[in-house]
Each structure stands twice: as C-alpha cells, then as structure tokens.
Write an enzyme that holds these catalytic residues in place. Structure first.
Site, PDB file in Angstrom:
ATOM      1  N   TRP A 183       1.995  -6.445   4.493  1.00  0.00           N
ATOM      2  CA  TRP A 183       2.183  -5.111   3.891  1.00  0.00           C
ATOM      3  C   TRP A 183       3.654  -4.724   3.854  1.00  0.00           C
ATOM      4  O   TRP A 183       4.120  -4.139   2.871  1.00  0.00           O
ATOM      5  CB  TRP A 183       1.344  -4.067   4.618  1.00  0.00           C
ATOM      6  CG  TRP A 183      -0.116  -4.275   4.393  1.00  0.00           C
ATOM      7  CD1 TRP A 183      -1.033  -4.690   5.298  1.00  0.00           C
ATOM      8  CD2 TRP A 183      -0.821  -4.140   3.142  1.00  0.00           C
ATOM      9  NE1 TRP A 183      -2.273  -4.829   4.707  1.00  0.00           N
ATOM     10  CE2 TRP A 183      -2.176  -4.493   3.391  1.00  0.00           C
ATOM     11  CE3 TRP A 183      -0.458  -3.778   1.858  1.00  0.00           C
ATOM     12  CZ2 TRP A 183      -3.144  -4.470   2.390  1.00  0.00           C
ATOM     13  CZ3 TRP A 183      -1.424  -3.750   0.848  1.00  0.00           C
ATOM     14  CH2 TRP A 183      -2.747  -4.098   1.121  1.00  0.00           C
ATOM     15  N   ASP A 228       5.082   2.834   7.823  1.00  0.00           N
ATOM     16  CA  ASP A 228       3.747   2.684   7.247  1.00  0.00           C
ATOM     17  C   ASP A 228       2.793   2.557   8.429  1.00  0.00           C
ATOM     18  O   ASP A 228       2.752   1.525   9.101  1.00  0.00           O
ATOM     19  CB  ASP A 228       3.695   1.429   6.369  1.00  0.00           C
ATOM     20  CG  ASP A 228       2.286   1.138   5.850  1.00  0.00           C
ATOM     21  OD1 ASP A 228       1.352   1.896   6.176  1.00  0.00           O
ATOM     22  OD2 ASP A 228       2.127   0.134   5.118  1.00  0.00           O
ATOM     23  N   LYS A 260      -8.790   4.021   6.977  1.00  0.00           N
ATOM     24  CA  LYS A 260      -9.079   3.274   8.208  1.00  0.00           C
ATOM     25  C   LYS A 260      -9.423   4.238   9.357  1.00  0.00           C
ATOM     26  O   LYS A 260     -10.525   4.201   9.882  1.00  0.00           O
ATOM     27  CB  LYS A 260      -7.901   2.378   8.589  1.00  0.00           C
ATOM     28  CG  LYS A 260      -7.678   1.264   7.565  1.00  0.00           C
ATOM     29  CD  LYS A 260      -6.238   1.001   7.361  1.00  0.00           C
ATOM     30  CE  LYS A 260      -5.886   0.299   6.081  1.00  0.00           C
ATOM     31  NZ  LYS A 260      -6.721  -0.785   5.625  1.00  0.00           N
TER      32      LYS A 260
END
Ligand SMILES: Cc1ncc(COP(=O)(O)O)c(C=O)c1O
Length: 362
Positions: free
Chosen positions: A103, A173, A197
């Site tokens: 990511w 992030d 999530k």
C-alpha cells in the site's frame, strides 16, 4: 444462518454483531421517524446528530485535539494517496516515503506525479517483512511531509510506535489498524483510513487533519480534492455516505461500551498472541511472514510448506466455517485478519484447525 462463520476477511471486514443488530432494528424507521437513515436528507435535523455523534465518537476514542478536523470523505484510502500530494507537494518540492509494503508503494506512485519523492526507507528487498526503527529514519531536509503506512494489510507488518517526523509533518495511512489501539494524534499532521476494516463499511474514508495543514491547501484547488473546502463544509460539500457515517457512529458507541481503545489493544494483543504462538509452536510447519518485532496485531500472515497445501488448508478451513483466509493474490499464503470485532473464539477455532491440519497432513 445454519452455521456460525468466522470471517477472517481483510476488508470489507467483520462488524460487531450488536452494531448490525441495531442497524437492522432501525433500518426501516430511524428513531421512529418512519424513514430509513438511507432515505433522509444529509442536511436534515435527523441526520445532523448522526454526523455529530460519529465525529465526536472518533474524537473521544482517539483523543483528537481541538486543532484537528475530522472528515468523512469518499474515494477510499486510495484517493488519499493522490489528495495528499496534490495538496501538499509542488513540482520542485520533496516528500519522504517510508515503504514497508504494497500500500505504501501505491501511495508513492501517486505522489511521483506531483513532485519529487525520496524513499528514505524500504523493506522491499526482504519481501516487506519488517518496519524500520525510529533511529533508522533520516528525513530529507525541507521535506514537505513524510508518509508511512502504520499497518501493511497485505504483508501483515505493523509499526509499534507513532513515527516522529522531527518537525516534518507526518502523514499516516492507518487504514488497517486505526481504532485497534490508542495512538498519539499529535505526532501526526494527517491520518487517513478507509473505513472498511475497523471503522465501518466501505465507502467512507476517515481523515484527521491538523489545522495548519488545512491552511496550506493551495488556492483554486478542485473542490472535491480541497481539504480546506471539505473541512469548511463539515464533510458535506456534496452528499456524503450517510449510511456509512451512521454505521461509524454505532461502531464508536460499541467501542466505548467495550471500554475504549486501551481495552481493545489488550484484547487484540491477546488474540494475535494465540495465533503467533501456534505458528511458533508448529516446528516450522507454519512460518510467519513478518519478523517478530513487526508482527501485525490485525493481519496475521503465514505460509505452509507448499502452495498446494496452502490451497488445501484454505479450502478445508472454508468448509469448516473459517472464511476469508486466503492470502492476498499478490503474495499468496494465508492471512488471518482479526480486527476489533473478530472474536477470540474464532482465533481459538483456527488454531485448533491448524494443529489438526498439521498433524493429519504434515
Ligand atoms: C493499508 C491500506 N491502505 C489503503 C488501502 C486502500 O483502501 P481503499 O480500498 O479504501 O481505497 C487499503 C485497502 O485494503 C489498505 O489496507
């Protein structure tokens, strides 16, 4: 439902059952108003308290100081990969990136379109199995910001500390570990996270941004990419994801009832330890991907002796109601995502199955 399914999906992921039950109870008529939360105006007196409650919930749980704005945006964490550099990185300026997984690499790719990037640390060479210590990081003088991924969902590696930028604004992030433990917001200038999530359903992106960064947004920005405009309009520059924000308010309520983030951290440590202990006790039959100090509490990644066995393991597990264990398509293996709402009993059930599988097949 005829069988209890333990949902190990990396995201969208399991939500707390009481949240789903409450949403079900209120689905047709929110607080007895005769309309669903999905059918009312985002500017109505019925929705206003929901947005306020979601925002306050996040503020309380994470102890977000007053000089930070809390935004509920759209476009996923992926749009933040672009929005951050579009707003804070000019052509001849530099931003630092710490790359500990897939990511972070994607975030870097978008930043390169805007200005110079300096990868000040990367674990690519070792298959993204660790994170740097604070002491290993050397920031670029005058870097506009430093970006890191606090938990790499695919590889299962997690920072155990809040990165200190030494005066350089820190952008994080935190998509896959936000709300799993207390963090020091003040170490960060901007934190973003896709909701799907630990916060709620997909379609909402949480952004926590410090006022001085908001003030640095250049004039004449495209409206939907402009943090200042989005903040000035309280996340309602356009129609927000009202359903998502509603679920977030319920998740915050649930987390408060659980005792808050310190309690969640203990529970998460306990659950992850059960799984890592089983991996370590398997005489190498199961091998963890992450090095010990970087082991994620949220995404436990491991391999079996062969891909064939991994396939068989996941297929048998699914048949037993242990769902979503297949590793990300880019790395393979097995990944057990055990976010806040995932029950300890499910982890214990997985460990039982791992022992049974290793004895029978191994
Ligand atoms: C750490 C991390 N960053 C970014 C993303 C991308 O999020 P989204 O799909 O919301 O754009 C994910 C998705 O799984 C993620 O785990």
């Amino acid at each position: 439902m005829t069988q209890k399914i333990y949902n190990f999906s990396a995201g969208p992921a399991i939500l707390p059952p009481p949240v789903l039950e409450k949403a079900q109870d209120e689905l047709l008529s929110l607080n007895g108003i005769g309309m669903s939360v999905m059918e009312i105006s985002h500017r109505s007196k019925h929705f206003e308290p929901i947005l306020a409650s979601a925002e306050q919930g996040i503020r309380d749980l994470l102890s977000v100081p007053e000089n930070y704005r809390i935004l509920f945006l759209q476009g996923g964490a992926t749009l933040q990969f672009s929005m951050v550099p579009i707003n804070f990185l000019r052509k001849d300026e530099t931003a630092d990136y710490v790359i500990t997984g897939a990511w972070g690499k994607k975030a870097l790719k978008e930043a390169k379109r805007c200005g110079n990037t300096n990868v000040i640390f990367s674990t690519a060479e070792h298959g993204y199995n660790s994170v740097p210590t604070q002491g290993e990081l050397r920031f670029t003088k005058d870097a506009k910001y430093v970006h890191y991924t606090s938990n790499e969902t695919i590889e299962g590696v997690e920072f155990k500390y809040d990165l200190d930028g030494g005066g350089i604004p820190v952008v994080c992030d935190a998509s896959s570990n936000i709300l799993s433990k207390p963090i020091d917001i003040r170490e960060h200038a901007l934190i973003y996270a896709g909701a799907q999530k630990n916060i709620g359903p997909s379609g909402v992106t949480l952004v926590i941004i410090r006022d001085d960064l908001v003030a640095k947004v250049p004039e004449n920005q495209h409206s939907m990419l402009d943090y200042r405009l989005l903040a000035e309009n309280d996340s309602m520059l356009n129609t927000p994801n009202t359903w998502g924000i509603y679920i977030i308010s319920l998740v915050c309520e649930w987390l408060r009832e659980q005792g808050g983030l310190s309690v969640m951290e203990k529970k998460n440590e306990e659950k992850a330890a059960i799984l890592y202990d089983a991996i370590d006790a398997s005489d190498g039959y199961y091998s963890g991907h992450a090095r010990r100090p970087a082991r994620s509490l949220m995404n436990v990644t491991f391999r079996l002796p062969s891909e064939e066995l991994e396939k068989q393991f996941c297929a048998e597990a699914t048949a037993l109601g242990l769902d979503g264990l297949k590793g990300h398509r880019s790395v393979g293996g097995v990944r057990a995502s055990i976010y806040n709402a995932f029950p300890k009993a499910g982890v214990e059930r997985l460990v039982e199955f791992m022992q049974y599988f290793a004895q029978r097949i191994g």
